[in-house]
Design a protein around this motif. Structure first.
Motif, PDB file in Angstrom:
ATOM      1  N   PRO A 158       0.799  -1.217   0.000  1.00 26.96           N
ATOM      2  CA  PRO A 158       0.000   0.000   0.000  1.00 26.96           C
ATOM      3  C   PRO A 158       0.836   1.274   0.000  1.00 26.96           C
ATOM      4  O   PRO A 158       0.322   2.339  -0.283  1.00 26.96           O
ATOM      5  CB  PRO A 158      -0.837  -0.106   1.282  1.00 26.96           C
ATOM      6  CG  PRO A 158      -0.087  -1.033   2.153  1.00 26.96           C
ATOM      7  CD  PRO A 158       0.632  -1.980   1.232  1.00 26.96           C
ATOM      8  N   HIS A 180       1.447   3.954  -3.499  1.00 29.09           N
ATOM      9  CA  HIS A 180       0.706   5.186  -3.785  1.00 29.09           C
ATOM     10  C   HIS A 180       0.216   5.782  -2.457  1.00 29.09           C
ATOM     11  O   HIS A 180      -0.982   5.854  -2.228  1.00 29.09           O
ATOM     12  CB  HIS A 180      -0.482   4.909  -4.707  1.00 29.09           C
ATOM     13  CG  HIS A 180      -0.105   4.253  -5.993  1.00 29.09           C
ATOM     14  ND1 HIS A 180       0.523   4.922  -7.004  1.00 29.09           N
ATOM     15  CD2 HIS A 180      -0.253   2.984  -6.418  1.00 29.09           C
ATOM     16  CE1 HIS A 180       0.736   4.096  -8.019  1.00 29.09           C
ATOM     17  NE2 HIS A 180       0.279   2.911  -7.676  1.00 29.09           N
ATOM     18  N   ASN A 188      -2.740   8.469  -2.270  1.00 24.57           N
ATOM     19  CA  ASN A 188      -4.138   8.226  -2.605  1.00 24.57           C
ATOM     20  C   ASN A 188      -4.636   6.820  -2.263  1.00 24.57           C
ATOM     21  O   ASN A 188      -5.768   6.489  -2.536  1.00 24.57           O
ATOM     22  CB  ASN A 188      -4.409   8.540  -4.081  1.00 24.57           C
ATOM     23  CG  ASN A 188      -3.767   7.565  -5.042  1.00 24.57           C
ATOM     24  OD1 ASN A 188      -2.868   6.819  -4.687  1.00 24.57           O
ATOM     25  ND2 ASN A 188      -4.222   7.571  -6.273  1.00 24.57           N
ATOM     26  N   TRP A 189      -3.807   5.988  -1.638  1.00 22.77           N
ATOM     27  CA  TRP A 189      -4.239   4.650  -1.240  1.00 22.77           C
ATOM     28  C   TRP A 189      -5.187   4.754  -0.049  1.00 22.77           C
ATOM     29  O   TRP A 189      -4.935   5.500   0.897  1.00 22.77           O
ATOM     30  CB  TRP A 189      -3.025   3.789  -0.880  1.00 22.77           C
ATOM     31  CG  TRP A 189      -3.400   2.410  -0.468  1.00 22.77           C
ATOM     32  CD1 TRP A 189      -3.699   1.372  -1.284  1.00 22.77           C
ATOM     33  CD2 TRP A 189      -3.543   1.923   0.867  1.00 22.77           C
ATOM     34  NE1 TRP A 189      -4.016   0.254  -0.551  1.00 22.77           N
ATOM     35  CE2 TRP A 189      -3.934   0.568   0.783  1.00 22.77           C
ATOM     36  CE3 TRP A 189      -3.396   2.500   2.126  1.00 22.77           C
ATOM     37  CZ2 TRP A 189      -4.159  -0.219   1.896  1.00 22.77           C
ATOM     38  CZ3 TRP A 189      -3.622   1.724   3.241  1.00 22.77           C
ATOM     39  CH2 TRP A 189      -4.001   0.375   3.119  1.00 22.77           C
ATOM     40  N   ILE A 190      -6.282   3.990  -0.099  1.00 23.17           N
ATOM     41  CA  ILE A 190      -7.271   4.006   0.988  1.00 23.17           C
ATOM     42  C   ILE A 190      -7.265   2.679   1.735  1.00 23.17           C
ATOM     43  O   ILE A 190      -7.092   2.642   2.947  1.00 23.17           O
ATOM     44  CB  ILE A 190      -8.702   4.271   0.458  1.00 23.17           C
ATOM     45  CG1 ILE A 190      -8.779   5.492  -0.448  1.00 23.17           C
ATOM     46  CG2 ILE A 190      -9.702   4.350   1.610  1.00 23.17           C
ATOM     47  CD1 ILE A 190      -8.517   6.817   0.207  1.00 23.17           C
ATOM     48  N   SER A 206      -7.320  -2.055   1.068  1.00 20.01           N
ATOM     49  CA  SER A 206      -7.335  -3.203   0.156  1.00 20.01           C
ATOM     50  C   SER A 206      -7.602  -4.463   0.962  1.00 20.01           C
ATOM     51  O   SER A 206      -7.467  -4.483   2.182  1.00 20.01           O
ATOM     52  CB  SER A 206      -6.010  -3.319  -0.603  1.00 20.01           C
ATOM     53  OG  SER A 206      -4.944  -3.524   0.288  1.00 20.01           O
ATOM     54  N   ARG A 239      -8.958  -3.340  -4.203  1.00 18.14           N
ATOM     55  CA  ARG A 239      -8.146  -2.231  -3.710  1.00 18.14           C
ATOM     56  C   ARG A 239      -8.900  -0.932  -3.970  1.00 18.14           C
ATOM     57  O   ARG A 239      -9.653  -0.823  -4.943  1.00 18.14           O
ATOM     58  CB  ARG A 239      -6.769  -2.220  -4.343  1.00 18.14           C
ATOM     59  CG  ARG A 239      -6.747  -2.011  -5.826  1.00 18.14           C
ATOM     60  CD  ARG A 239      -5.309  -2.095  -6.358  1.00 18.14           C
ATOM     61  NE  ARG A 239      -5.296  -2.286  -7.781  1.00 18.14           N
ATOM     62  CZ  ARG A 239      -5.391  -1.306  -8.674  1.00 18.14           C
ATOM     63  NH1 ARG A 239      -5.487  -0.064  -8.277  1.00 18.14           N
ATOM     64  NH2 ARG A 239      -5.397  -1.575  -9.958  1.00 18.14           N
ATOM     65  N   SER A 265      -8.549   3.369  -3.987  1.00 22.26           N
ATOM     66  CA  SER A 265      -7.689   4.543  -3.940  1.00 22.26           C
ATOM     67  C   SER A 265      -8.506   5.761  -4.348  1.00 22.26           C
ATOM     68  O   SER A 265      -9.602   5.650  -4.887  1.00 22.26           O
ATOM     69  CB  SER A 265      -6.465   4.371  -4.847  1.00 22.26           C
ATOM     70  OG  SER A 265      -6.868   4.158  -6.173  1.00 22.26           O
ATOM     71  N   HIS A 266      -7.938   6.925  -4.047  1.00 22.39           N
ATOM     72  CA  HIS A 266      -8.553   8.178  -4.461  1.00 22.39           C
ATOM     73  C   HIS A 266      -8.250   8.377  -5.938  1.00 22.39           C
ATOM     74  O   HIS A 266      -7.127   8.151  -6.392  1.00 22.39           O
ATOM     75  CB  HIS A 266      -7.971   9.339  -3.634  1.00 22.39           C
ATOM     76  CG  HIS A 266      -8.785  10.584  -3.718  1.00 22.39           C
ATOM     77  ND1 HIS A 266      -8.834  11.356  -4.863  1.00 22.39           N
ATOM     78  CD2 HIS A 266      -9.587  11.186  -2.807  1.00 22.39           C
ATOM     79  CE1 HIS A 266      -9.631  12.389  -4.638  1.00 22.39           C
ATOM     80  NE2 HIS A 266     -10.104  12.310  -3.410  1.00 22.39           N
ATOM     81  N   LEU A 274     -13.521   8.048  -5.161  1.00 21.84           N
ATOM     82  CA  LEU A 274     -12.809   6.783  -4.973  1.00 21.84           C
ATOM     83  C   LEU A 274     -12.955   5.862  -6.176  1.00 21.84           C
ATOM     84  O   LEU A 274     -13.935   5.937  -6.913  1.00 21.84           O
ATOM     85  CB  LEU A 274     -13.331   6.065  -3.732  1.00 21.84           C
ATOM     86  CG  LEU A 274     -13.295   6.861  -2.435  1.00 21.84           C
ATOM     87  CD1 LEU A 274     -13.818   6.016  -1.271  1.00 21.84           C
ATOM     88  CD2 LEU A 274     -11.912   7.382  -2.145  1.00 21.84           C
ATOM     89  N   SER A 334      -7.718  10.936   1.924  1.00 19.88           N
ATOM     90  CA  SER A 334      -7.374   9.507   1.857  1.00 19.88           C
ATOM     91  C   SER A 334      -7.015   8.978   3.242  1.00 19.88           C
ATOM     92  O   SER A 334      -7.459   7.895   3.630  1.00 19.88           O
ATOM     93  CB  SER A 334      -6.217   9.288   0.884  1.00 19.88           C
ATOM     94  OG  SER A 334      -6.601   9.630  -0.428  1.00 19.88           O
ATOM     95  N   HIS A 384      -9.052   6.169   5.309  1.00 16.04           N
ATOM     96  CA  HIS A 384      -8.340   4.979   5.785  1.00 16.04           C
ATOM     97  C   HIS A 384      -8.562   4.801   7.287  1.00 16.04           C
ATOM     98  O   HIS A 384      -8.900   3.700   7.742  1.00 16.04           O
ATOM     99  CB  HIS A 384      -6.849   5.083   5.471  1.00 16.04           C
ATOM    100  CG  HIS A 384      -6.049   3.960   6.022  1.00 16.04           C
ATOM    101  ND1 HIS A 384      -6.044   2.702   5.452  1.00 16.04           N
ATOM    102  CD2 HIS A 384      -5.251   3.884   7.115  1.00 16.04           C
ATOM    103  CE1 HIS A 384      -5.265   1.908   6.176  1.00 16.04           C
ATOM    104  NE2 HIS A 384      -4.779   2.608   7.190  1.00 16.04           N
TER     105      HIS A 384
END
Length: 158
Positions: A17, A20, A23-25, A27, A32, A34-35, A45, A142, A146
């Protein structure tokens, strides 16, 4: 049908993760989140299956069950973090390089001008006349999403 090697969604997938971090939120083993890059809406998203699949009909039962759970969890998280009035859930997967199934989960703010409501919301993604939100805001939203997803789920009330 495009080859998996030509799929930009597959090229972006990773078990790590931190690839990114801006922008990863979240998974899991099937999906998965992401933004979206280039969105003029904070919290736009993209929910993508980890396995290469080009039609919803080809999802496994396990992937489909997780899809429904993610769509609801992400919509609730967007309501909590952005205060949106509702969320749009959209799946087309028609753009060259992006035939891989993916779902846009878009927070629709109260008071969003009518010219951007419904499918017209895509005028707020990757368009030069609608500048993308700042990367610092993508990172902030993000991270907030999360964190919200890490807390125990709160059941919806009827």
């Amino acid at each position: 049908m495009p080859a998996e090697s030509a799929c930009l969604s597959c090229a972006q997938d990773t078990q790590d993760p931190t690839r990114h971090p801006e922008n990863w939120i979240a998974s899991d083993k099937h999906w998965r989140i992401s933004h979206a890059v280039g969105a003029a809406v904070a919290g736009w998203l993209v929910l993508v299956p980890r396995r290469h699949v080009v039609t919803i009909a080809d999802l496994t039962d396990e992937e489909a069950a997780a899809l429904g759970t993610w769509q609801v969890r992400l919509s609730r998280a967007l309501h909590a973090v952005t205060g949106c009035a509702k969320t749009y859930v959209v799946q087309f997967a028609e753009r060259p390089g992006f035939a891989h199934v993916h779902f846009h989960i878009v927070p629709r703010a109260d008071g969003l001008p009518e010219q951007f409501q419904g499918p017209r919301v895509f005028a707020l993604l990757g368009k030069p006349d609608q500048p993308a939100i700042a990367s610092a805001e993508v990172t902030r939203v993000s991270a907030a999403l999360h964190a919200h997803l890490q807390s125990p789920p709160v059941p919806a009330t009827s």
